[in-house]
Design a protein around this motif. Structure first.
Motif, mmCIF file in Angstrom:
data_model
loop_
_atom_site.group_PDB
_atom_site.id
_atom_site.type_symbol
_atom_site.label_atom_id
_atom_site.label_comp_id
_atom_site.label_asym_id
_atom_site.label_seq_id
_atom_site.Cartn_x
_atom_site.Cartn_y
_atom_site.Cartn_z
ATOM 1 N N GLU A 1 0.868 -1.172 0.000
ATOM 2 C CA GLU A 1 0.000 0.000 0.000
ATOM 3 C C GLU A 1 0.901 1.217 0.000
ATOM 4 N N SER A 2 0.599 2.156 -0.887
ATOM 5 C CA SER A 2 1.503 3.298 -0.986
ATOM 6 C C SER A 2 0.745 4.520 -1.492
ATOM 7 N N GLU A 3 1.228 5.673 -1.067
ATOM 8 C CA GLU A 3 0.705 6.949 -1.540
ATOM 9 C C GLU A 3 1.910 7.815 -1.877
ATOM 10 N N GLU A 4 1.938 8.257 -3.104
ATOM 11 C CA GLU A 4 3.106 8.986 -3.578
ATOM 12 C C GLU A 4 3.369 10.211 -2.704
ATOM 13 N N GLY A 5 4.660 10.308 -2.218
ATOM 14 C CA GLY A 5 5.060 11.429 -1.382
ATOM 15 C C GLY A 5 4.815 11.219 0.093
ATOM 16 N N ARG A 6 4.124 10.112 0.467
ATOM 17 C CA ARG A 6 3.809 9.893 1.888
ATOM 18 C C ARG A 6 4.301 8.544 2.403
ATOM 19 N N GLY A 7 4.953 7.774 1.562
ATOM 20 C CA GLY A 7 5.522 6.529 2.025
ATOM 21 C C GLY A 7 4.793 5.294 1.540
ATOM 22 N N SER A 8 5.358 4.137 1.889
ATOM 23 C CA SER A 8 4.825 2.844 1.454
ATOM 24 C C SER A 8 4.806 1.870 2.624
ATOM 25 N N THR A 9 3.924 0.876 2.527
ATOM 26 C CA THR A 9 3.869 -0.206 3.517
ATOM 27 C C THR A 9 3.833 -1.532 2.767
ATOM 28 N N PHE A 10 4.927 -2.306 2.910
ATOM 29 C CA PHE A 10 4.986 -3.647 2.339
ATOM 30 C C PHE A 10 4.647 -4.638 3.452
ATOM 31 N N SER A 11 3.779 -5.592 3.144
ATOM 32 C CA SER A 11 3.370 -6.585 4.141
ATOM 33 C C SER A 11 3.440 -7.972 3.519
ATOM 34 N N PHE A 12 3.833 -8.936 4.334
ATOM 35 C CA PHE A 12 3.736 -10.333 3.881
ATOM 36 C C PHE A 12 3.228 -11.185 5.048
ATOM 37 N N SER A 13 2.482 -12.226 4.682
ATOM 38 C CA SER A 13 1.891 -13.135 5.673
ATOM 39 C C SER A 13 2.318 -14.550 5.369
ATOM 40 N N LEU A 14 2.558 -15.304 6.442
ATOM 41 C CA LEU A 14 2.917 -16.717 6.321
ATOM 42 C C LEU A 14 1.887 -17.547 7.084
ATOM 43 N N PRO A 15 1.471 -18.659 6.530
ATOM 44 C CA PRO A 15 0.512 -19.507 7.242
ATOM 45 C C PRO A 15 1.154 -20.182 8.448
ATOM 46 N N ARG A 16 0.349 -20.408 9.476
ATOM 47 C CA ARG A 16 0.873 -21.051 10.686
ATOM 48 C C ARG A 16 1.013 -22.552 10.512
ATOM 49 N N GLN A 17 0.456 -23.059 9.413
ATOM 50 C CA GLN A 17 0.634 -24.468 9.085
ATOM 51 C C GLN A 17 1.241 -24.557 7.706
ATOM 52 N N ALA A 18 2.077 -25.556 7.487
ATOM 53 C CA ALA A 18 2.781 -25.686 6.213
ATOM 54 C C ALA A 18 1.783 -25.874 5.083
ATOM 55 N N ALA A 19 2.028 -25.172 3.967
ATOM 56 C CA ALA A 19 1.157 -25.306 2.789
ATOM 57 C C ALA A 19 1.317 -26.684 2.193
ATOM 58 N N SER A 20 0.155 -27.295 1.813
ATOM 59 C CA SER A 20 0.216 -28.659 1.259
ATOM 60 C C SER A 20 0.585 -28.592 -0.209
#
Length: 582
Positions: free
Chosen positions: A563-582
């Motif tokens: 998520e980003s707005e030009e001139g005001r910064g950006s937010t990069f996010s990532f999520s990992l599952p709590r259980q291994a992906a099958s």
């Protein structure tokens, strides 16, 4: 009722019996009446001749008329009949019922005339005197060949009519009883006869309702038995045929529903008769049946192909960019004899995008390789031209060549890594990973760069953050890449916030900065390989860091976003599952 075979058998049979019994009854009544009349006639003739012989002395004596009247009354009482003795001229000389003096002349009576002329007379008529129908039989009274008078005996026909009525009543009763018995017998016979047909009808209706494989048991060896046997064979074959058709239809429906390509079938008028799910989804068609193709698809190229196929009865195809689905499609129209047209829609968008990506990838790789190679070649030529003798210049050129070689090496390494991840050849070494600890390690590793740019790094780590199964080295690579970008694109005095949180079945890391931000036009492309935005991604780098990060996170079954707005910064996010992906 008359539609039932049972009643169509019963009613004609009953009518036939009723008509036969009626004819027989009329015949018997008539025969009985005739027989009774003949018997009565013979009896009266016999009694008349006896009366004639008994009255002969009266005709021959002087006081005959008085004696003849007495004789008539006496004989009438004995034979229980009316006895009349008449002179040749028709004068009544004696009568058992009436006074002869008051009776009219009988010369014109038909039985009297016949008796005088033929020797026997007979008549049946209504007697005005007695008030009922009578039978009269008359015979002449003769002596020495001369007719002296006539002896007549008569009886009412009441007895005959009574006998006839009794016979008629008997016939009616017998007919009624026979009719009832015949109705019962005919109904029973018809019911027994039609029972197999009713079984066939019931079984046929069950087949109509979908209960296939019906079988009826009829032990008769007649035509009905043959019909039942034929029905059982038909039912069995029909079940097999329907099952086969159903299996074929199910397979065809499964194939159509699971085809990636859209399939539409139209009739000869261009109206849709069938469309699979892929076609309905491709063109956003709801209830496509019986709609004109152009109305459902709304692409004139397809309508032209359909019309051309119907006109020429030959396969037609066209590739076009659909205004409805916003995709690049190939439409193939195949004529179906006397039925319509089968249209196959192949989505070539991915292939077209892949070709475009391939061209762009080749161009990007060429560009990325061309720049350092051109620099290396220029520096090598400069060294060949004599700069090698200048130790300071030669050292500087060699350092720059070494730097460009390192850049090329990094580019090749990242390309190799990206290729391995995309093809699934990069195996993940999953272990329980605490993202809080990893954030501490990565921020500590990049702290010198943070200090050089005079940035503030804030860590907001969730307490009791659950661990996630992940490849620590690859997730570290992702976090280093995101944090390094945040440092690179945030001006001095800016702030970077690294936070962790648990969300349901996943754990999330957010890296927010107060940097330059990303232009809205560039935002959808930041995770594409070699993409460098004019503002957010300018500067050194291969342009593959975020693409590698995306593939690493998705290989774990997770998700990465920005998520980003030009001139005001950006937010990069990532999520990992709590259980291994099958």
């Amino acid at each position: 009722m008359f539609r039932s075979i049972q009643w169509r058998i019963t009613i004609p049979f009953v009518l036939l019996v009723l008509v036969s019994m009626g004819i027989l009854g009329v015949y018997l009544a008539s025969s009985t009446r005739s027989s009774q009349l003949d018997s009565l006639r013979s009896q009266l003739e016999y009694e008349a001749r006896i009366t004639a012989e008994a009255s002969l002395p009266g005709f021959l004596s002087q006081d005959g008329p008085e004696n003849l009247n007495i004789l008539a009354k006496k004989l009438g009482e004995e034979i229980d009949a009316r006895v009349t003795i008449i002179a040749r001229d028709g004068t009544v000389l004696g009568d058992s019922e009436e006074d002869p003096a008051t009776m009219e002349n009988h010369a014109i009576r038909p039985e009297i005339r016949d008796a005088l002329s033929t020797g026997r007379g007979e008549s049946t008529r209504y007697s005005i005197t007695l008030g009922q129908r009578m039978m009269y039989v008359a015979v002449p009274v003769s002596y020495a060949g001369e007719i002296l008078g006539v002896a007549r005996i008569s009886l009412p026909l009441t007895a005959v009519e009574s006998v006839v009525q009794r016979v008629t009543a008997s016939i009616i009763i017998a007919t009624a009883v026979a009719t009832v018995l015949v109705i019962l017998a005919a109904w029973l016979i018809a019911r027994i006869t039609t029972r197999p047909i009713r079984k066939l009808t019931a079984a046929s209706r069950r087949i109509t309702s979908g209960e296939l494989g019906q079988k009826i048991t009829i032990e008769a060896r007649d035509e009905v038995g043959e019909l039942a046997h034929a029905f059982n064979e038909m039912s069995a074959r029909l079940k097999e045929m329907v099952e086969t058709i159903s299996e074929d239809r199910a397979r065809l429906a499964t194939i159509l529903d699971n085809m990636a390509d859209g399939v539409i079938m139209t009739d000869t008028e261009g109206n849709i008769s069938l469309a699979n799910q892929a076609a309905a989804k491709l063109f956003n068609i709801k209830e496509p049946e019986n709609k004109p193709l152009i109305e459902a698809v709304r692409d004139h190229e397809v309508d032209e192909v359909l019309k051309l196929c119907l006109k020429t009865a030959e396969m037609q195809s066209v590739q076009y960019e659909s205004g409805t689905s916003k995709r690049y499609l190939r439409a193939i129209a195949v004529p179906i004899a006397h039925s319509g047209v089968l249209l196959l829609f192949q989505d070539l968008t991915s292939l077209r995008n892949l070709q475009t990506t391939r061209r762009e990838l080749i161009g990007n790789i060429s560009h990325e390789f061309r720049t350092p190679l051109a620099g290396i070649k220029a520096m090598v030529e400069t060294l060949h031209d004599g700069a090698v003798d200048d130790k300071k210049a030669a050292g500087d050129f060699l350092n720059r060549i070494d730097s460009e070689v390192d850049r090329l090496t990094q580019l090749v390494a990242e390309l190799t890594e990206l290729s391995r991840i995309e093809t699934g050849k990069a195996e993940l070494k999953l272990e329980s990973l605490n993202l809080n600890n990893l954030v501490e390690e990565v921020t500590a590793q990049l702290s010198p760069q943070v200090e050089r740019k005079k940035l503030i790094v804030v860590k907001e780590l969730a307490a009791d953050l659950p661990s996630a199964p992940a490849d620590e080295a690859r997730v570290r690579q992702v976090m280093l890449n995101l944090l390094h970008n945040a440092i690179k694109f945030t001006d001095a005095g800016g702030k970077i916030t690294v936070s962790t949180r648990g969300e349901g079945d996943s754990v999330t890391v957010d890296i927010a900065d107060t940097g330059r931000g990303i232009a809205s036009d560039d935002l959808p492309h930041v995770f594409e390989r070699f993409y460098k935005g004019d503002k957010a991604r300018t500067g050194e780098g291969t342009g593959m860091g975020l693409a590698i990060a995306k593939h690493i996170i998705e290989a774990h079954g997770g998700d990465i976003r920005v998520e980003s707005e030009e001139g005001r910064g950006s937010t990069f996010s990532f999520s990992l599952p709590r259980q291994a992906a099958s």
